[in-house]
Scaffold this motif. Structure first.
Motif, PDB file in Angstrom:
ATOM      1  N   THR A  65       1.714  -0.554   9.021  1.00 28.88           N
ATOM      2  CA  THR A  65       1.743  -0.039  10.398  1.00 28.88           C
ATOM      3  C   THR A  65       0.335   0.224  10.903  1.00 28.88           C
ATOM      4  O   THR A  65      -0.047  -0.200  12.006  1.00 28.88           O
ATOM      5  N   ALA A  66      -0.428   0.933  10.083  1.00 28.20           N
ATOM      6  CA  ALA A  66      -1.818   1.232  10.472  1.00 28.20           C
ATOM      7  C   ALA A  66      -2.763   0.100  10.119  1.00 28.20           C
ATOM      8  O   ALA A  66      -3.935   0.130  10.509  1.00 28.20           O
ATOM      9  N   ARG A  67      -2.269  -0.887   9.385  1.00 25.41           N
ATOM     10  CA  ARG A  67      -3.070  -2.015   8.922  1.00 25.41           C
ATOM     11  C   ARG A  67      -4.346  -1.530   8.216  1.00 25.41           C
ATOM     12  O   ARG A  67      -5.466  -1.935   8.548  1.00 25.41           O
ATOM     13  N   GLN A  68      -4.124  -0.652   7.255  1.00 27.73           N
ATOM     14  CA  GLN A  68      -5.262  -0.149   6.487  1.00 27.73           C
ATOM     15  C   GLN A  68      -4.833   0.145   5.054  1.00 27.73           C
ATOM     16  O   GLN A  68      -3.660   0.374   4.761  1.00 27.73           O
ATOM     17  N   TRP A  69      -5.819   0.101   4.181  1.00 29.02           N
ATOM     18  CA  TRP A  69      -5.624   0.455   2.782  1.00 29.02           C
ATOM     19  C   TRP A  69      -5.901   1.950   2.607  1.00 29.02           C
ATOM     20  O   TRP A  69      -6.865   2.477   3.166  1.00 29.02           O
ATOM     21  N   ILE A  70      -5.038   2.603   1.835  1.00 25.42           N
ATOM     22  CA  ILE A  70      -5.223   4.022   1.532  1.00 25.42           C
ATOM     23  C   ILE A  70      -5.390   4.158   0.019  1.00 25.42           C
ATOM     24  O   ILE A  70      -4.522   3.746  -0.751  1.00 25.42           O
ATOM     25  N   ILE A  71      -6.527   4.704  -0.376  1.00 23.47           N
ATOM     26  CA  ILE A  71      -6.857   4.848  -1.799  1.00 23.47           C
ATOM     27  C   ILE A  71      -6.915   6.341  -2.117  1.00 23.47           C
ATOM     28  O   ILE A  71      -7.645   7.096  -1.450  1.00 23.47           O
ATOM     29  N   ARG A  72      -6.138   6.779  -3.099  1.00 21.19           N
ATOM     30  CA  ARG A  72      -6.149   8.190  -3.494  1.00 21.19           C
ATOM     31  C   ARG A  72      -6.182   8.294  -5.016  1.00 21.19           C
ATOM     32  O   ARG A  72      -5.613   7.462  -5.719  1.00 21.19           O
ATOM     33  N   GLU A  73      -6.828   9.331  -5.501  1.00 21.41           N
ATOM     34  CA  GLU A  73      -6.912   9.566  -6.945  1.00 21.41           C
ATOM     35  C   GLU A  73      -7.027  11.057  -7.215  1.00 21.41           C
ATOM     36  O   GLU A  73      -7.809  11.766  -6.551  1.00 21.41           O
ATOM     37  N   TRP A  74      -6.235  11.534  -8.194  1.00 19.94           N
ATOM     38  CA  TRP A  74      -6.328  12.936  -8.622  1.00 19.94           C
ATOM     39  C   TRP A  74      -7.388  13.038  -9.709  1.00 19.94           C
ATOM     40  O   TRP A  74      -7.260  12.451 -10.782  1.00 19.94           O
ATOM     41  N   ALA A  75      -8.459  13.755  -9.402  1.00 18.71           N
ATOM     42  CA  ALA A  75      -9.544  13.976 -10.364  1.00 18.71           C
ATOM     43  C   ALA A  75     -10.195  15.300  -9.992  1.00 18.71           C
ATOM     44  O   ALA A  75     -11.281  15.344  -9.393  1.00 18.71           O
ATOM     45  N   GLU A 106      -9.787  10.664  -1.502  1.00 17.21           N
ATOM     46  CA  GLU A 106      -9.129   9.711  -0.603  1.00 17.21           C
ATOM     47  C   GLU A 106     -10.151   8.858   0.153  1.00 17.21           C
ATOM     48  O   GLU A 106     -11.245   9.316   0.495  1.00 17.21           O
ATOM     49  N   LEU A 107      -9.754   7.609   0.390  1.00 16.90           N
ATOM     50  CA  LEU A 107     -10.552   6.674   1.189  1.00 16.90           C
ATOM     51  C   LEU A 107      -9.596   5.773   1.950  1.00 16.90           C
ATOM     52  O   LEU A 107      -8.582   5.327   1.406  1.00 16.90           O
ATOM     53  N   LYS A 108      -9.903   5.508   3.230  1.00 12.43           N
ATOM     54  CA  LYS A 108      -9.112   4.573   4.028  1.00 12.43           C
ATOM     55  C   LYS A 108      -9.993   3.397   4.435  1.00 12.43           C
ATOM     56  O   LYS A 108     -11.125   3.591   4.887  1.00 12.43           O
ATOM     57  N   LEU A 109      -9.440   2.194   4.248  1.00  9.49           N
ATOM     58  CA  LEU A 109     -10.182   0.972   4.565  1.00  9.49           C
ATOM     59  C   LEU A 109      -9.380   0.116   5.526  1.00  9.49           C
ATOM     60  O   LEU A 109      -8.145   0.077   5.458  1.00  9.49           O
ATOM     61  N   GLU A 110     -10.083  -0.589   6.391  1.00 17.21           N
ATOM     62  CA  GLU A 110      -9.403  -1.515   7.281  1.00 17.21           C
ATOM     63  C   GLU A 110      -8.817  -2.674   6.481  1.00 17.21           C
ATOM     64  O   GLU A 110      -9.367  -3.080   5.456  1.00 17.21           O
ATOM     65  N   GLY A 111      -7.724  -3.221   6.954  1.00 17.62           N
ATOM     66  CA  GLY A 111      -6.944  -4.232   6.255  1.00 17.62           C
ATOM     67  C   GLY A 111      -7.710  -5.355   5.604  1.00 17.62           C
ATOM     68  O   GLY A 111      -7.504  -5.639   4.423  1.00 17.62           O
ATOM     69  N   PRO A 112      -8.591  -6.041   6.306  1.00 16.19           N
ATOM     70  CA  PRO A 112      -9.221  -7.235   5.725  1.00 16.19           C
ATOM     71  C   PRO A 112     -10.157  -6.973   4.550  1.00 16.19           C
ATOM     72  O   PRO A 112     -10.517  -7.900   3.828  1.00 16.19           O
ATOM     73  N   GLU A 113     -10.564  -5.712   4.346  1.00 22.47           N
ATOM     74  CA  GLU A 113     -11.574  -5.457   3.318  1.00 22.47           C
ATOM     75  C   GLU A 113     -11.060  -5.738   1.906  1.00 22.47           C
ATOM     76  O   GLU A 113     -11.817  -6.140   1.031  1.00 22.47           O
ATOM     77  N   LEU A 114      -9.783  -5.485   1.658  1.00 25.43           N
ATOM     78  CA  LEU A 114      -9.190  -5.769   0.356  1.00 25.43           C
ATOM     79  C   LEU A 114      -8.103  -6.817   0.518  1.00 25.43           C
ATOM     80  O   LEU A 114      -7.338  -6.779   1.477  1.00 25.43           O
ATOM     81  N   THR A 115      -8.030  -7.721  -0.439  1.00 28.25           N
ATOM     82  CA  THR A 115      -6.997  -8.760  -0.395  1.00 28.25           C
ATOM     83  C   THR A 115      -6.365  -8.910  -1.775  1.00 28.25           C
ATOM     84  O   THR A 115      -6.931  -8.490  -2.794  1.00 28.25           O
ATOM     85  N   HIS A 116      -5.197  -9.507  -1.779  1.00 31.58           N
ATOM     86  CA  HIS A 116      -4.463  -9.742  -3.018  1.00 31.58           C
ATOM     87  C   HIS A 116      -5.340 -10.488  -4.035  1.00 31.58           C
ATOM     88  O   HIS A 116      -5.959 -11.501  -3.716  1.00 31.58           O
ATOM     89  N   GLY A 117      -5.403  -9.941  -5.252  1.00 27.91           N
ATOM     90  CA  GLY A 117      -6.176 -10.578  -6.317  1.00 27.91           C
ATOM     91  C   GLY A 117      -7.578 -10.040  -6.480  1.00 27.91           C
ATOM     92  O   GLY A 117      -8.236 -10.340  -7.489  1.00 27.91           O
ATOM     93  N   ASP A 118      -8.069  -9.246  -5.521  1.00 26.67           N
ATOM     94  CA  ASP A 118      -9.421  -8.689  -5.632  1.00 26.67           C
ATOM     95  C   ASP A 118      -9.532  -7.797  -6.871  1.00 26.67           C
ATOM     96  O   ASP A 118      -8.627  -7.014  -7.169  1.00 26.67           O
ATOM     97  N   LYS A 119     -10.642  -7.887  -7.553  1.00 27.29           N
ATOM     98  CA  LYS A 119     -10.893  -7.028  -8.698  1.00 27.29           C
ATOM     99  C   LYS A 119     -11.632  -5.776  -8.244  1.00 27.29           C
ATOM    100  O   LYS A 119     -12.582  -5.856  -7.455  1.00 27.29           O
TER     101      LYS A 119
END
Length: 666
Positions: A65-75, A106-119
């Motif tokens: 919906t927001a066309r963005q990646w959401i990255i979260r980690e408990w540390a 937490e980090l939010k990234l716009e959609g195109p920055e990460l794609t399937h298969g990226d390491k």
């Protein structure tokens, strides 16, 4: 005493076993803590299932919906975290995460920055000042470099989701006949085999053999192949050695189409201690997921011990349970190493009385987690099969939470294979004590379903021997062709059939076999390692042996197939425990009844007795349903299958019992 002051009713498991009454307060305390924790979870999250969605919040997710990646980690005690990967040329400064008051980054990234298969990886500035590249805790795909063996995370978001073709209800499995399997070694070539190869080549064999459940080992990602999958590094990632997540789904979907349930051999008892690809010292505090100090180390297993007292750790593990049930549609679990979880001593001691299960050594935090996990499984997938690997015999382990139990559906009968190996190592079969053997095989807690087995992967490992190899050893190399008679092979085949029958028929409410053992797979199992020149020669299954019509392996396979068919058709494992009818120590004969079937086992190497009699439970004519001495099973064909076994005037049925033979009358 007034009605208001009456003592509360005893927990059901105490009512069913009065010897537990001195432990009533401990059992109540465990139940009350479980109910209180469950109520708190439901108040906060709405349900236990909703609470177990931590993997949907943490990790790397795309919001369409927001066309963005959401990255979260408990540390919670980390000083800083940044996302690194191919998308930013592994720059450790360009994509930092921000910390909230709960220790979530937490980090939010716009959609195109990460794609399937990226390491990708995280770069973590730890509480101890360390700066290390780490894998996200809820990572769903980890891949290992074939040369350096280093792991990286991989974005796994294919455009087209796997389309499931088959629906399956594990409640249809009234008695599990489990085929314990390892995908990587499931083929004959000296290499690592794949999920799809297992689905296409092995599952048809499982179906033909009559098994209704497959238990998959080594599925959670692990850095060392030779660990058998028990040193897990990425708990949410399906092992990439065997293929993609979609390939694993294809395997499970294919099994479901055959009416076969699939269990995950789940490891929540400990974790790999590796820093680079595991959870050890993740935030640099030394006590995030695992206990700090010596308590966090498992000395026997060279691994790390989870801190089950932390709500965040419990939520992580509960979310892991939900993930495997929903994402891959597993039908239940075999929980590894339960004994190590249940006790602070990891069960490394003797258990002589009920006090040993409820005293200070019992790990109440781990018990709470297990009760919550089993409650969650029953909510998400009613009818799921949940097997506990416990050596201690914890009472109530396989009774529901509301009865004061811990909630597993089955436990492994771990004493049975140990006893078979002891007998085969230390005594000639003509010296076996049949009373002792009967006692070991039938010794289980009333009302707690047990999975019986004569041997599993443990007995197949190098340094030990399978039953077939222990019986026949090197003679298997030279005397397994049909035309080659040999006394060692003849004895071995006869006893192999008897051992499996008596264990299956009398040992429990379920059955387990490690793949290949049903046809007497020769040799040992040895993973590639430095000591064997990294060879796969002993890390495979030689199906060609049982497929070869000129070899004797087919006899054992057919016996196993017909034994399981009889057990399934007659609902043997759903019946009440077996009743001992007769023991003849002089002639080495044991006779018992279960499910209106009469089992007659002649252990004698040389005594065949005509006109032997026994008073059966079923008072009419019996038929010969199974005979290990039939020629198609490698026997001598000494019995006439065309006659019935009527009840004589003395109340007995008479039969010819032949040496080293098991027969079943019904």
């Amino acid at each position: 005493m007034s009605a208001m002051e009456e003592k509360p009713a005893l927990p059901t498991i105490v009512q069913n076993d009065p010897w537990l009454e001195p432990q009533t307060e401990s059992i109540r305390r465990r139940s009350e803590r479980f109910e209180k924790t469950l109520a708190e979870i439901r108040e906060k999250s709405g349900s236990l299932a909703a609470y177990a969605r931590g993997h949907k919040y943490s990790g790397i997710h795309f919001n369409p919906t927001a066309r963005q990646w959401i990255i979260r980690e408990w540390a919670p005690e980390a000083k800083g975290i940044s996302l690194i990967g191919e998308f930013n040329h592994w720059n450790r400064d360009s994509h930092p995460l921000s910390r909230n008051p709960d220790g979530i980054w937490e980090l939010k990234l716009e959609g195109p920055e990460l794609t399937h298969g990226d390491k990708i990886k995280f770069h973590i500035h730890g509480a101890d000042g360390s700066r290390l590249d780490r894998l996200p805790a809820c990572l769903t795909r980890a891949v290992q470099d074939p040369v350096s063996h280093d792991y990286t995370g991989q974005i796994w978001a294919p455009e087209k989701a796997y389309e499931w073709k088959h629906k399956f209800d594990p409640a249809a499995i009234s008695a599990p006949f489990i085929y314990e399997s390892h995908v990587g070694m499931a083929g004959e070539e000296p290499r690592v085999h794949t999920y799809r190869e297992f689905a296409d080549n092995v599952l048809p064999r499982v179906k033909k053999a009559g098994y209704n459940t497959v238990q998959l080992m080594a599925i959670q990602e692990h850095p060392y192949y030779g660990s058998f999958g028990y040193h897990v590094s990425s708990f949410f990632a399906a092992c990439s050695r065997f293929g993609t997540p979609e390939d694993l789904k294809y395997l499970i979907d294919t099994a479901h189409g055959m009416g076969i349930a699939v269990l995950l051999d789940i490891v929540h008892s400990h974790a790999v201690k590796n820093i680079s690809e595991g959870l050890n010292n993740f935030d640099g505090s030394g006590h995030q997921y695992f206990h700090g100090g010596e308590k966090g180390d498992h000395p026997q297993w060279d691994s790390k011990c989870f801190d089950y007292s932390r709500p965040e750790v419990r939520q992580f593990l509960l979310s892991n349970v939900r993930y495997w049930l929903e994402e891959f549609r597993f039908d239940g679990f075999r929980f590894d190493g339960i004994t190590s979880m249940l006790y602070h001593s990891h069960g490394n001691r003797a258990f002589g009385s009920y006090d040993d299960y409820f005293g200070e050594d019992a790990d109440e935090d781990a018990i709470l987690y297990l009760k919550l996990a089993n409650e969650l499984i029953s909510e998400i997938k009613p009818g799921a099969i949940v097997v506990a690997e416990d050596m201690s015999g914890m009472p109530g382990l396989c009774r529901p939470n509301h009865e004061g139990g811990i909630g597993f559906t089955h436990r492994l009968a771990m004493g049975i294979p140990d006893h078979w190996i002891k007998l085969l190592k230390d005594q000639r079969d003509e010296e076996w004590n049949l009373d002792e053997l009967w006692g070991v095989i039938t010794n289980r807690r009333f009302g707690e379903a047990t999975i019986a087995y004569a041997e599993s992967h443990d007995q197949a490992l190098v340094g030990d021997k399978t039953i077939a190899f222990r019986l026949m050893d090197k003679e298997m190399y030279w005397h397994m062709d049909l035309e080659n008679e040999h006394p060692v092979i003849e004895r071995g085949i006869a006893l192999h059939k008897i051992i499996r029958l008596i264990t299956l028929a009398f040992g429990g409410e379920g059955w387990l076999n490690f793949m290949g053992n049903e046809f007497g797979h020769p040799e040992w199992l040895d993973f590639p390692r430095e000591g064997n020149g990294w060879s796969y020669h002993y890390c495979r299954r030689q199906w060609s042996l049982v497929d070869n019509p000129n070899l004797k392996y087919q006899w054992l396979a057919e016996w196993d197939r017909d034994l399981i068919k009889l057990a399934r058709d007659r609902k043997l494992l759903q019946a009440a425990p077996a009743q001992l009818l007769h023991v003849d120590h002089e002639n080495k004969i044991l006779i018992a009844e279960r499910a209106n079937l009469i089992f007659i086992i002649n252990f004698s190497p040389d005594r065949s007795i005509p006109g032997y009699g026994v008073a059966p439970y079923k008072k009419d004519t019996h038929s010969l349903l199974l005979d290990s001495d039939e020629k198609k099973y490698g026997g001598h064909g000494r019995l006439d299958h065309g006659v019935g076994y009527p009840l004589h005037s003395d109340g007995q049925i008479k039969f010819y019992t032949t040496s080293r033979t098991a027969i079943v009358l019904g």
